[in-house]
Design a protein around this motif. Structure first.
Motif: not given
Length: 212
Positions: A97, A179, A182, A202
């Motif tokens: 992320r 993942m 999102l 997340y």
């Protein structure tokens, strides 16, 4: 490296930097070698000596981005080698992320809307698999989930000579997909007006995947 080689590398790096700026401004479909050449004070044909086509430039950008992502995940896994698998996997997911948020245009080049008229060559596909397999290799350290595994997962691994358990690979694909879902929504601004903690959402998704 000779002066000529240094100059060639400098031109290539500058061209790629302009291409990334075009990505941020116009999206993947907005990359133009002629426009980049104009910004650099070169003619289109001159820049084509460094990148024979727009697709060649795109391929290099994509390959480098996948390599950087894979190295980020692999180094995170190495840093947490002595930790419990869940801890290592959570750290890898959060590193993913952070990587995406640090370069949203680069993330969207890899995982966003396909570039019109561009077909990714085999080397970019292999680079993409490397990032996914980094998760699968750590997931092998967890107990295999009870759910049955589609035979196609095992066949995919066998065809490519990858020594990863099909159950771990399946779990990696599921987690990878969540993942991506999102992150793609976050980076395209879909959560902007909802007012909740996207980072926590997340983390919750990652925890759900790790819990099977």
């Amino acid at each position: 490296m000779s002066r000529r080689e240094r100059y060639r590398e400098e031109v290539r790096q500058e061209a790629k930097a302009h291409a990334m700026a075009q990505l941020a401004e116009n999206g993947p479909g907005g990359i133009s070698v002629n426009s980049i050449a104009h910004r650099m004070g070169l003619s289109g044909p001159a820049l084509y000596r460094y990148f024979p086509s727009r697709d060649a430039l795109l391929t290099e950008l994509i390959s480098e981005a996948y390599q950087d992502l894979a190295e980020t995940l692999e180094s995170t896994a190495a840093e947490h080698r002595a930790a419990e698998p869940v801890v290592a996997l959570t750290a890898m997911a959060m590193a993913f992320r952070e990587w995406a948020l640090a370069g949203p245009q680069r993330y969207l080049l890899l995982f966003g809307t396909p570039v019109p008229g561009y077909a990714a060559p085999a080397e970019t596909i292999a680079a993409a698999q490397r990032a996914l397999l980094a998760f699968a290799q750590v997931l092998e350290r967890l107990p295999a989930p009870a759910c049955p595994v589609d035979e196609s997962f095992g066949q995919w691994l066998t065809d490519r000579g990858v020594g990863v358990a099909p159950s771990a690979f399946r779990q990696a694909v599921v987690g990878w997909s969540r993942m991506h879902g999102l992150l793609s929504l976050e980076l395209t601004g879909q959560f902007a007006l909802m007012g909740f903690d996207v980072a926590q959402l997340y983390r919750d998704a990652v925890k759900s995947v790790l819990n099977g």
